[in-house]
Structure formats: structure tokens, C-alpha cells
Scaffold this motif. Structure first.
Motif, PDB file in Angstrom:
ATOM      1  N   GLU A  90     -21.612  31.407 -83.363  1.00 45.57           N
ATOM      2  CA  GLU A  90     -22.230  32.311 -82.393  1.00 45.57           C
ATOM      3  C   GLU A  90     -21.230  32.909 -81.408  1.00 45.57           C
ATOM      4  N   LYS A  91     -20.113  32.208 -81.181  1.00 45.89           N
ATOM      5  CA  LYS A  91     -19.062  32.611 -80.236  1.00 45.89           C
ATOM      6  C   LYS A  91     -19.446  32.406 -78.772  1.00 45.89           C
ATOM      7  N   LYS A  92     -20.729  32.596 -78.428  1.00 43.00           N
ATOM      8  CA  LYS A  92     -21.124  32.478 -77.029  1.00 43.00           C
ATOM      9  C   LYS A  92     -22.583  32.036 -76.906  1.00 43.00           C
ATOM     10  N   PHE A  93     -22.825  31.116 -75.989  1.00 44.03           N
ATOM     11  CA  PHE A  93     -24.186  30.708 -75.659  1.00 44.03           C
ATOM     12  C   PHE A  93     -24.424  31.010 -74.183  1.00 44.03           C
ATOM     13  N   GLU A  94     -25.396  31.858 -73.942  1.00 42.06           N
ATOM     14  CA  GLU A  94     -25.796  32.231 -72.586  1.00 42.06           C
ATOM     15  C   GLU A  94     -27.281  32.530 -72.676  1.00 42.06           C
ATOM     16  N   ALA A  95     -28.108  31.767 -71.980  1.00 44.74           N
ATOM     17  CA  ALA A  95     -29.546  31.880 -72.203  1.00 44.74           C
ATOM     18  C   ALA A  95     -30.349  32.049 -70.915  1.00 44.74           C
ATOM     19  N   SER A  96     -31.537  32.588 -71.086  1.00 47.75           N
ATOM     20  CA  SER A  96     -32.503  32.704 -69.991  1.00 47.75           C
ATOM     21  C   SER A  96     -33.877  32.795 -70.626  1.00 47.75           C
ATOM     22  N   ILE A  97     -34.889  32.500 -69.849  1.00 46.53           N
ATOM     23  CA  ILE A  97     -36.261  32.682 -70.332  1.00 46.53           C
ATOM     24  C   ILE A  97     -36.926  33.738 -69.470  1.00 46.53           C
ATOM     25  N   GLY A  98     -37.870  34.449 -70.062  1.00 46.94           N
ATOM     26  CA  GLY A  98     -38.507  35.533 -69.339  1.00 46.94           C
ATOM     27  C   GLY A  98     -37.741  36.822 -69.561  1.00 46.94           C
ATOM     28  N   THR A  99     -37.712  37.667 -68.535  1.00 47.41           N
ATOM     29  CA  THR A  99     -37.021  38.950 -68.606  1.00 47.41           C
ATOM     30  C   THR A  99     -36.027  39.042 -67.455  1.00 47.41           C
ATOM     31  N   GLN A 100     -35.277  40.136 -67.420  1.00 46.85           N
ATOM     32  CA  GLN A 100     -34.312  40.343 -66.343  1.00 46.85           C
ATOM     33  C   GLN A 100     -35.022  40.472 -65.000  1.00 46.85           C
ATOM     34  N   GLU A 101     -36.242  41.029 -65.033  1.00 49.63           N
ATOM     35  CA  GLU A 101     -37.003  41.232 -63.805  1.00 49.63           C
ATOM     36  C   GLU A 101     -37.691  39.955 -63.342  1.00 49.63           C
ATOM     37  N   ALA A 102     -38.110  39.115 -64.278  1.00 49.74           N
ATOM     38  CA  ALA A 102     -38.829  37.888 -63.930  1.00 49.74           C
ATOM     39  C   ALA A 102     -38.463  36.795 -64.920  1.00 49.74           C
ATOM     40  N   GLY A 103     -37.751  35.796 -64.450  1.00 49.03           N
ATOM     41  CA  GLY A 103     -37.364  34.731 -65.354  1.00 49.03           C
ATOM     42  C   GLY A 103     -36.422  33.733 -64.718  1.00 49.03           C
ATOM     43  N   PHE A 104     -35.832  32.905 -65.558  1.00 49.47           N
ATOM     44  CA  PHE A 104     -34.962  31.824 -65.104  1.00 49.47           C
ATOM     45  C   PHE A 104     -33.718  31.783 -65.976  1.00 49.47           C
ATOM     46  N   TYR A 105     -32.561  31.828 -65.328  1.00 44.26           N
ATOM     47  CA  TYR A 105     -31.281  31.805 -66.028  1.00 44.26           C
ATOM     48  C   TYR A 105     -30.849  30.355 -66.228  1.00 44.26           C
ATOM     49  N   ILE A 138     -13.484  25.156 -77.330  1.00 46.26           N
ATOM     50  CA  ILE A 138     -14.824  25.423 -76.808  1.00 46.26           C
ATOM     51  C   ILE A 138     -14.764  25.274 -75.294  1.00 46.26           C
ATOM     52  N   ILE A 139     -15.239  26.297 -74.578  1.00 43.70           N
ATOM     53  CA  ILE A 139     -15.243  26.262 -73.111  1.00 43.70           C
ATOM     54  C   ILE A 139     -16.686  26.061 -72.647  1.00 43.70           C
ATOM     55  N   ILE A 181      -9.556  18.727 -73.555  1.00 41.74           N
ATOM     56  CA  ILE A 181      -8.271  19.223 -73.075  1.00 41.74           C
ATOM     57  C   ILE A 181      -8.205  19.160 -71.551  1.00 41.74           C
ATOM     58  N   SER A 182      -9.292  19.569 -70.906  1.00 45.17           N
ATOM     59  CA  SER A 182      -9.345  19.525 -69.441  1.00 45.17           C
ATOM     60  C   SER A 182     -10.803  19.513 -68.980  1.00 45.17           C
ATOM     61  N   THR A 183     -11.014  18.952 -67.795  1.00 44.98           N
ATOM     62  CA  THR A 183     -12.355  18.910 -67.223  1.00 44.98           C
ATOM     63  C   THR A 183     -12.273  18.546 -65.744  1.00 44.98           C
ATOM     64  N   ASN A 184     -13.250  19.000 -64.979  1.00 42.63           N
ATOM     65  CA  ASN A 184     -13.348  18.604 -63.570  1.00 42.63           C
ATOM     66  C   ASN A 184     -14.560  17.702 -63.353  1.00 42.63           C
ATOM     67  N   PRO A 215     -18.542  23.097 -56.773  1.00 47.13           N
ATOM     68  CA  PRO A 215     -17.836  23.928 -57.760  1.00 47.13           C
ATOM     69  C   PRO A 215     -18.512  23.893 -59.131  1.00 47.13           C
ATOM     70  N   ASP A 216     -18.384  24.975 -59.881  1.00 47.56           N
ATOM     71  CA  ASP A 216     -18.926  25.034 -61.238  1.00 47.56           C
ATOM     72  C   ASP A 216     -18.291  23.950 -62.105  1.00 47.56           C
ATOM     73  N   ALA A 217     -19.112  23.358 -62.962  1.00 47.99           N
ATOM     74  CA  ALA A 217     -18.585  22.383 -63.919  1.00 47.99           C
ATOM     75  C   ALA A 217     -17.733  23.125 -64.950  1.00 47.99           C
ATOM     76  N   LYS A 218     -16.615  22.490 -65.351  1.00 45.67           N
ATOM     77  CA  LYS A 218     -15.731  23.117 -66.338  1.00 45.67           C
ATOM     78  C   LYS A 218     -15.219  22.082 -67.331  1.00 45.67           C
ATOM     79  N   MET A 219     -15.125  22.501 -68.581  1.00 46.45           N
ATOM     80  CA  MET A 219     -14.615  21.595 -69.610  1.00 46.45           C
ATOM     81  C   MET A 219     -14.104  22.413 -70.785  1.00 46.45           C
ATOM     82  N   ILE A 220     -12.972  21.980 -71.361  1.00 47.99           N
ATOM     83  CA  ILE A 220     -12.419  22.628 -72.545  1.00 47.99           C
ATOM     84  C   ILE A 220     -12.265  21.551 -73.622  1.00 47.99           C
ATOM     85  N   VAL A 221     -12.834  21.839 -74.804  1.00 46.88           N
ATOM     86  CA  VAL A 221     -12.820  20.887 -75.899  1.00 46.88           C
ATOM     87  C   VAL A 221     -12.116  21.519 -77.103  1.00 46.88           C
TER      88      VAL A 221
END
Length: 218
Positions: A118-133, A147-148, A181-184, A207-213
């Protein structure tokens, strides 16, 4: 002055209507070096318009006008049910859902796939106007064969100001058989063996969670 304050509340509700923020979440990611992943989301969500109205009320030191409050609560329940219905029809990622009242609901969601394909996973439910990211992102870098993993938790200065007083908290855990490889992460498995890496979000300044595998080697 009362009319002006009412208009301010109405403007906030209109601009943030349909926007939901997570709270008390427990998000879990399982990801293999072969790319197979499962993202489980267990979270409360709260209407952004409601939170912004509460913040404005506190700033102005005045209660939310009764009519505005009733409109907010009515819209919240309607939008929550619409988001759930839309996912049931198209996405089918919601495992369970419940509206809890006062612009608050609870959701359990599940996503599966292969990030290498897939190369990328980025999801939300609903629509851009009404929903949850969904505050978890996965990316695959074909050049480095890595993998990041990112947990989107930190709010910008405007969000921190607008939602001041909002208890934004939760936990994220990631389990992988790939080489990290790295993580916080706040908590890591002993000796880097297979186990869960864990992050604890206390507020919007965390801070945002970060991890590289790595997908190659062990």
C-alpha cells in the motif's frame, strides 16, 4: 454584549462542526517486517465545536447560552450517528460504537493490510466535513526498505489554545518482529527483543510517537 457572545459561540460551532478529538484512547499497532499490519483503535471522541464553545465560555466567564448549547448537543448526536452509518456502508472499520451523550462517543475500529504493497496508511472515518481522523500513520520507504510509524498527538499552538483545559490523553503500543532502527518510545522491550513499544500521551504538548522498522534482516 450577550448577543455578540452568542454569535461567537455560533461561529465556533459552525467552523468546528463535525470535528472530533480523541480522549482516553488505547491504540495498538502490530506490524511485521513482511509489511502485514493491524491497527486497533479504542477511543472516546468528543465534538470539537462543543470543546471550543466550552473554552470560549471559560474565557468570557459566561455560560453557554441555553439555545446554543442545545443546538450543539443535538448536532453532535446527529453527526456521530451519521459518521457511524457512513462507515458501516462504505468503510466497515467500526467494530463497535456508542453515543455517550454531551457530544461524546466511544469507538472501536480495526484496520488491516500490507504497508509494503500500500506504501501508506492514513485513515479517517466519516467525511472531511464531519468525522474522526485516526492518529496513527504508516509509511513504507522502498528506497531504504524501512517502515515509518507515526502517532499524531501533538497539537499546534492554535489547537492548544483553543482546547485549553481539554484532557487529551491516551496510549499507543507497537509490536513488531522487525529490527527497530530508531524510536522515541517511553517504554521499550528488554534487549530489543520482540515485544511492545509504548507511548503515553498526557496532553497536546506530548511529542508525536515515532518509530522506524527495517524490513530486511532480523
Amino acid at each position: 454584549m450577550k448577543k455578540r457572545y452568542s454569535l461567537t459561540i455560533a461561529a465556533l460551532v459552525t467552523s468546528l462542526s463535525g470535528c472530533y478529538l480523541p480522549q482516553n484512547y488505547d491504540n495498538q499497532v502490530q506490524i511485521s517486517r513482511t509489511g502485514q499490519y493491524q491497527v486497533d483503535v479504542d477511543t472516546d471522541i468528543i465534538g470539537g465545536g462543543f470543546l471550543a464553545a466550552q473554552s470560549a465560555s471559560k474565557t468570557e466567564n459566561k455560560p453557554i447560552p441555553a439555545k446554543d448549547l442545545q443546538d450543539i448537543l443535538t448536532d453532535c448526536e446527529k453527526e456521530f450517528n451519521n459518521v457511524v452509518a457512513l462507515d458501516a456502508k462504505k468503510g466497515k472499520h467500526i467494530v463497535s460504537s456508542k453515543y455517550l451523550g454531551e457530544c461524546k462517543g466511544h469507538l472501536t475500529l480495526k484496520y488491516t493490510g500490507n504497508i509494503i504493497q500500500e506504501k501508506k496508511f492514513e485513515a479517517s472515518i466519516g467525511t472531511q466535513e464531519a468525522g474522526f481522523y485516526i492518529p496513527v500513520e504508516l509509511k513504507y520507504d522502498a528506497k531504504t526498505k524501512q517502515i515509518i510509524i507515526s502517532g499524531k498527538t501533538k497539537g499546534d499552538s492554535s489547537a492548544q489554545q483553543m482546547y485549553a483545559g481539554f484532557i487529551y490523553n491516551g496510549k499507543l503500543s507497537v509490536k513488531t518482529d522487525g529490527k527497530v532502527i530508531s524510536t522515541n518510545a517511553d517504554i521499550k522491550p528488554y534487549w530489543g527483543l520482540i515485544g511492545s513499544y509504548k507511548w503515553d500521551t498526557k496532553d497536546m504538548t506530548t511529542p508525536d510517537a515515532k518509530m522506524i522498522v527495517s524490513t530486511s534482516g532480523i
